[in-house]
Motif scaffolding. Structure first.
Motif, PDB file in Angstrom:
ATOM      1  N   GLU A   3       0.855  -1.179   0.000  1.00  0.00           N
ATOM      2  CA  GLU A   3       0.000   0.000   0.000  1.00  0.00           C
ATOM      3  C   GLU A   3       0.892   1.231   0.000  1.00  0.00           C
ATOM      4  O   GLU A   3       2.091   1.138  -0.310  1.00  0.00           O
ATOM      5  CB  GLU A   3      -0.948  -0.043   1.205  1.00  0.00           C
ATOM      6  N   GLY A  57      -0.147   7.081  -5.201  1.00  0.00           N
ATOM      7  CA  GLY A  57      -1.018   6.002  -4.761  1.00  0.00           C
ATOM      8  C   GLY A  57      -0.193   4.835  -4.276  1.00  0.00           C
ATOM      9  O   GLY A  57       0.686   4.983  -3.426  1.00  0.00           O
ATOM     10  N   LYS A  58      -0.427   3.658  -4.873  1.00  0.00           N
ATOM     11  CA  LYS A  58       0.346   2.461  -4.535  1.00  0.00           C
ATOM     12  C   LYS A  58       1.391   2.143  -5.600  1.00  0.00           C
ATOM     13  O   LYS A  58       1.986   1.069  -5.589  1.00  0.00           O
ATOM     14  CB  LYS A  58      -0.594   1.254  -4.390  1.00  0.00           C
ATOM     15  N   GLN A  72       2.944  -0.520 -11.276  1.00  0.00           N
ATOM     16  CA  GLN A  72       1.849  -0.855 -10.363  1.00  0.00           C
ATOM     17  C   GLN A  72       2.201  -2.148  -9.642  1.00  0.00           C
ATOM     18  O   GLN A  72       2.423  -3.181 -10.270  1.00  0.00           O
ATOM     19  CB  GLN A  72       0.546  -1.014 -11.140  1.00  0.00           C
ATOM     20  N   LEU A 130      -6.582   8.245 -10.344  1.00  0.00           N
ATOM     21  CA  LEU A 130      -6.453   8.231  -8.892  1.00  0.00           C
ATOM     22  C   LEU A 130      -6.965   9.515  -8.250  1.00  0.00           C
ATOM     23  O   LEU A 130      -6.834  10.607  -8.809  1.00  0.00           O
ATOM     24  CB  LEU A 130      -4.991   8.044  -8.494  1.00  0.00           C
ATOM     25  N   ASP A 133      -3.593  11.643  -2.968  1.00  0.00           N
ATOM     26  CA  ASP A 133      -2.897  10.706  -2.083  1.00  0.00           C
ATOM     27  C   ASP A 133      -3.363  10.883  -0.644  1.00  0.00           C
ATOM     28  O   ASP A 133      -3.516  12.008  -0.150  1.00  0.00           O
ATOM     29  CB  ASP A 133      -1.389  10.918  -2.160  1.00  0.00           C
ATOM     30  N   ASN A 159     -11.285   2.769  -2.193  1.00  0.00           N
ATOM     31  CA  ASN A 159     -11.578   3.159  -3.568  1.00  0.00           C
ATOM     32  C   ASN A 159     -10.511   4.161  -4.020  1.00  0.00           C
ATOM     33  O   ASN A 159     -10.496   5.316  -3.573  1.00  0.00           O
ATOM     34  CB  ASN A 159     -12.972   3.774  -3.650  1.00  0.00           C
ATOM     35  N   GLN A 160      -9.636   3.731  -4.909  1.00  0.00           N
ATOM     36  CA  GLN A 160      -8.485   4.558  -5.295  1.00  0.00           C
ATOM     37  C   GLN A 160      -8.877   5.824  -6.047  1.00  0.00           C
ATOM     38  O   GLN A 160      -8.095   6.778  -6.097  1.00  0.00           O
ATOM     39  CB  GLN A 160      -7.517   3.726  -6.139  1.00  0.00           C
ATOM     40  N   ALA A 164      -6.258   7.878  -2.794  1.00  0.00           N
ATOM     41  CA  ALA A 164      -5.291   6.928  -3.340  1.00  0.00           C
ATOM     42  C   ALA A 164      -4.302   6.445  -2.289  1.00  0.00           C
ATOM     43  O   ALA A 164      -3.828   7.224  -1.454  1.00  0.00           O
ATOM     44  CB  ALA A 164      -4.534   7.558  -4.496  1.00  0.00           C
ATOM     45  N   GLY A 165      -4.011   5.143  -2.355  1.00  0.00           N
ATOM     46  CA  GLY A 165      -2.924   4.581  -1.563  1.00  0.00           C
ATOM     47  C   GLY A 165      -3.333   3.690  -0.414  1.00  0.00           C
ATOM     48  O   GLY A 165      -2.487   3.028   0.192  1.00  0.00           O
ATOM     49  N   GLY A 167      -5.287   0.538   1.379  1.00  0.00           N
ATOM     50  CA  GLY A 167      -5.817  -0.792   1.148  1.00  0.00           C
ATOM     51  C   GLY A 167      -6.357  -1.383   2.437  1.00  0.00           C
ATOM     52  O   GLY A 167      -6.766  -0.663   3.352  1.00  0.00           O
TER      53      GLY A 167
END
Length: 271
Positions: A3, A57-58, A72, A130, A133, A159-160, A164-165, A167
């Protein structure tokens, strides 16, 4: 599993070791790992200088002169910084060789939501979808993006496109600190409670980054770019502790399935 904290830890290590170095060779070992861009564009990285490695994000983002590589990590992605000659780990799909006798080895066992995207310099590619963050989003924007929705708060956090980021791990931990049950519908959560969640999420992510992320005892344990483990696992209050007593009140922790993922929570502390 990686994550935001894990991706951030990887990106920082790679930037520190590799920024300013030139790509000497590229090896794609599994064709379907390349999701965006042609083989020609990928091999066009050779001879280009790596300007910076960052995170969105991730994903780990490599910015070269005139090119961008977005990696990714998906459910089981690993990025290893190693010297040539050492055997790459299993399921290594992409290798970048850089000046100074360094290799970046990108491995992924499950390949779910994982892959490489080669873009023109500055293009967003998959990053365009995304939301902000989670470690930098402001409180007002956070509340505005979540408030009034019919979705469970846990589903929205993961929900990205919204934030974002985040999990499974860090949504569980943030919701526990904010005393919010993961199944609560957002339209039933007050602005004050959402502000509390924003503070909890920012704190959890900052602490996790400082600890190098979370290494779990599972089939694909996370490790940083230099093989280091993440020690935020020792600070988990609920994640991975289903059936054990709550560390705050002693109540047995329960779990619920939300958005295809299992969430662990305390039925007494979280409302």
């Amino acid at each position: 599993m990686p994550e935001l904290p894990e991706a951030e830890t990887i990106a920082r290590a790679l930037h520190s070791a590799l920024a300013g170095r030139t790509v000497r060779a590229v090896s794609l070992r599994r064709r379907d790992f390349l999701k965006t861009g042609s083989l020609r564009r990928l091999h066009g990285l050779v001879g280009r200088r790596l300007v910076a490695v960052s995170r969105r994000g991730k994903s780990v983002v490599f910015d070269f002169a005139g090119r961008r590589l977005v990696l990714q990590l998906g459910m089981s992605g690993r990025v290893q910084l190693a010297r040539p000659g050492r055997q790459p780990p299993p399921h290594t799909h992409l290798v970048l060789a850089l000046a100074g006798r360094w290799e970046v080895r990108c491995a992924n066992t499950r390949r779910i939501a994982a892959g490489a995207h080669v873009l023109a310099g500055g293009q967003a590619g998959p990053l365009a979808a995304l939301g902000p963050d989670a470690d930098v989003i402001g409180s007002d924007e956070f509340v505005g993006r979540l408030a009034g929705r019919t979705a469970p708060v846990k589903a929205a956090l993961m929900n990205q496109a919204i934030v974002a980021g985040v999990g499974n791990i860090y949504s569980d931990e943030a919701l526990f600190r904010a005393a919010l049950r993961p199944t609560r519908r957002l339209f039933r959560i007050s602005r004050a409670a959402l502000l509390r969640l924003h503070s909890a999420l920012r704190a959890v992510l900052a602490e996790a980054i400082a600890a190098g992320g979370s290494t779990l005892n599972d089939s694909t344990p996370y490790a940083g770019a230099l093989g280091e483990l993440g020690y935020f696992t020792l600070s988990h209050r609920v994640y991975g502790r289903y059936g054990q007593p709550c560390l705050d009140c002693g109540t047995t922790l329960r779990r619920a399935a939300i958005g295809g993922r299992t969430s662990t929570y305390c039925p007494r502390c979280q409302r």
